[in-house]
Enzyme design. Structure first.
Site, PDB file in Angstrom:
ATOM      1  N   GLY A  68       0.797  -1.226   0.000  1.00  0.00           N
ATOM      2  CA  GLY A  68       0.000   0.000   0.000  1.00  0.00           C
ATOM      3  C   GLY A  68       0.828   1.274   0.000  1.00  0.00           C
ATOM      4  CB  SER A  69      -0.225   4.541   1.321  1.00  0.00           C
ATOM      5  OG  SER A  69       0.414   5.631   1.924  1.00  0.00           O
ATOM      6  CB  SER A  70       4.861   6.198   0.325  1.00  0.00           C
ATOM      7  OG  SER A  70       4.080   7.365   0.170  1.00  0.00           O
TER       8      SER A  70
END
Lengths: 144, 423
Positions: A68-70
């Site tokens: 997923g997201s950073s």
């Protein structure tokens, strides 16, 4: 209660040093940081995740790695600030999200094991993580 | 990890306490990765401002403390000097001008502004967008970067041939102060070749097509490197922006090749280099339909919010929305927000696009998006969006139903209040 059987020894690579022990929480699914965990209570919130609703606070978290997201590292970083981080992280897939997340969560972390950790460790097992020595010792919970 | 003499000196305090803390973090991080060394970077895109309630307590103790704790993972509060590397702020939580419309607390916008004044003074360019490559930060071929934001990372690597891993809040803070990042992953040529093949059998032309193809790609290849060939048309900034964001959402795609179009693949042979396609996937009409269905999380056709601009829209995209809404009026029960970088919003205003969108009842927002801010118009139950990424994330984050479709379908739903869709 763990049985008194001899612990299984698994060797691996130190990612973040230190020693911790506790109860294992095992999933074969990767975990999202942003949108995947509640950083205030250390629980999994992703709706389709097999651990949804469960907390990893104080547990030996055994999982494939990050997805997923950073924002992954920032969310696990906040679990440490909020006192609900896992006790240790054991994972199989090294990515920048995973490595940075483990570093800023500042709990013992290991990867690159000589055995399949998803076969060798079950949720509820008692696990001793000695990241300095590159060793984990698994004691099976009562037969299940 | 091998350090140069300059890096050792930074670690030992030659550049001051903040640089030493930054180097300490980079060493811990590099060793965790198993990196052999660091690489110089002069292009950092990260998250530096304070804009969320969880940061408020730390921010009360000053902005040095926010940066030390959250951007450097330092227990000691160090004084933050001017940054060493060229650095920009990515998307943030609050729209600097439309914060009241977002329902943000006035104290939160004050905190965001105070933090932006602090980091701006130290050299952070406050682009405040998930698409820095649209507003002046366009990495050159082979440039080593340290970027956060999965949709920006995949654009940097795949579309531009810049080199970055998915960095985080702490590693970008450390990179900004030292001009260094671990030399690992996508910084190395040998890790940039393709290892999955996708044959595109159904024509891909429109934005909707590129979003569906991206979503398919991520779902099938996960974190691997796809090489796409076949019926692909209309390859440009906007389609690649949508494609990459979708692929990074459904999988974890950080690099791809489209032979003949992307810079590291003049041919399929170039794209694979020493690798081979370990898996082959075919994108056909059935796969396309399956992706379209997967992206729908709604059952109620009565729509009350249209979300456009994820990733942030280009000027042409804003212009197209203005043209579609020209002289029309949104259904009274529907809100429509368009998201575009602040710099592009200024051009859109000058071009008359903002006025036309607002005359129809829509709003043109900047700096943020509903998934990042977790702020939607009050009472929203059912959203429609032309973004595969937003359709993937927003329903889960905001607990709403979501429709995904073309821009035309979204505008139509905005005008009628009813979702009819594209199939």
């Amino acid at each position: 209660m763990p049985t008194l059987s001899t612990p299984t020894l698994i060797r691996g690579r130190r990612v973040v040093g230190g020693r911790a022990e506790g109860e294992a929480l095992v999933t074969t699914q990767t975990i999202s940081g942003w949108g995947g965990i509640n950083e205030r209570d250390g629980s999994i919130i992703e709706r389709r995740h097999e651990l949804v609703g469960q907390s990893f606070a104080g547990k030996i978290l055994v999982f494939p790695g990050a997805k997923g997201s950073s924002g992954w590292s920032a969310f696990f970083h906040m679990t440490r600030i909020n006192g609900v981080a896992p006790a240790a992280m054991l994972f199989t897939r090294t990515t920048t999200k995973m490595a940075l997340g483990a570093v800023v969560t500042r709990v013992p972390a290991m990867t690159d094991f000589d055995a399949d950790i998803f076969e060798s460790i079950r949720t509820g097992d008692h696990v001793v993580v000695d990241a300095e020595a590159g060793e984990i010792h698994v004691t099976r919970a009562r037969a299940n | 990890m091998q350090l140069t003499d300059t890096e050792k000196a930074m670690r030992d305090g030659s550049g001051g306490e903040a640089v030493a803390a930054a180097m300490d973090l980079l060493i811990r991080y590099g060793e965790a990765l198993g990196a052999e060394r660091l690489v110089e970077t002069d292009n950092v895109a990260g998250a530096f401002n304070a804009s969320t309630p969880s940061v408020r307590k730390i921010a009360e103790r000053g902005m040095d403390e926010v940066f030390s704790r959250l951007n450097l993972d330092s227990d000691r509060t160090v004084e933050i000097p001017r940054l060493a590397a060229r650095t920009c702020q990515l998307i943030t939580g609050i729209d600097d001008q439309n914060w009241a419309l977002q329902g943000a607390d006035p104290q939160m916008i004050e905190m965001q502004r105070a933090s932006e004044a602090f980091v701006g003074q130290r050299g952070v360019n406050l682009m405040a967008t998930c698409t820095p490559y649209q507003v002046g930060n366009v990495p050159t071929f082979g440039e080593h970067c340290a970027w956060m934001e999965s949709s920006a990372v995949v654009y940097c690597n795949g579309a531009l041939g810049g080199r970055t891993n998915v960095e985080g809040k702490e590693s970008t803070g450390a990179a900004a102060l030292t001009g260094r990042i671990p030399y690992w992953g996508y910084h190395l040529t040998r890790n940039r070749y393709g290892n999955r093949h996708i044959r595109v059998d159904v024509p891909v032309r429109s934005m909707l097509d590129w979003g569906l193809l991206g979503y398919f790609t991520g779902e099938r290849v996960e974190e691997n490197i796809p090489v796409l060939e076949g019926a692909l048309a209309g390859v440009d900034l906007v389609t690649l922006k949508h494609f990459g964001a979708a692929a990074a959402s459904s999988g974890g795609v950080e690099m791809y090749h489209i032979p003949g179009h992307t810079p590291e693949a003049r041919s399929a042979e170039d794209a694979f280099g020493p690798n081979r396609a370990e898996e082959q996937h075919v994108y056909d009409a059935a796969a396309r339909k399956q992706m379209y269905e997967t992206l729908q999380s709604a059952t109620d056709r009565k729509v009350d919010f249209i979300m456009l601009g994820c990733p942030h829209n280009s000027i042409e995209q804003v212009g197209r929305i203005a043209a579609l809404l020209d002289g029309k009026r949104l259904h009274p029960d529907v809100a429509l927000w368009v998201h575009t970088p602040r710099a592009i919003r200024t051009v859109a205003e000058r071009s008359g696009y903002v006025a036309r969108i607002e005359a129809a009842g829509g709003k043109v927002m900047s700096d943020t998006c509903p998934a990042i801010s977790r702020r939607l118009p009050p009472g929203v139950r059912v959203i429609a969006t032309d973004s595969a990424k937003q359709a993937h994330y927003l329903p889960a984050i905001a607990k709403v139903q979501g429709w995904f479709g073309s821009l035309d379908a979204c505008i139509e739903a905005g005008l009628t209040g009813i979702w009819t869709g594209d199939f």
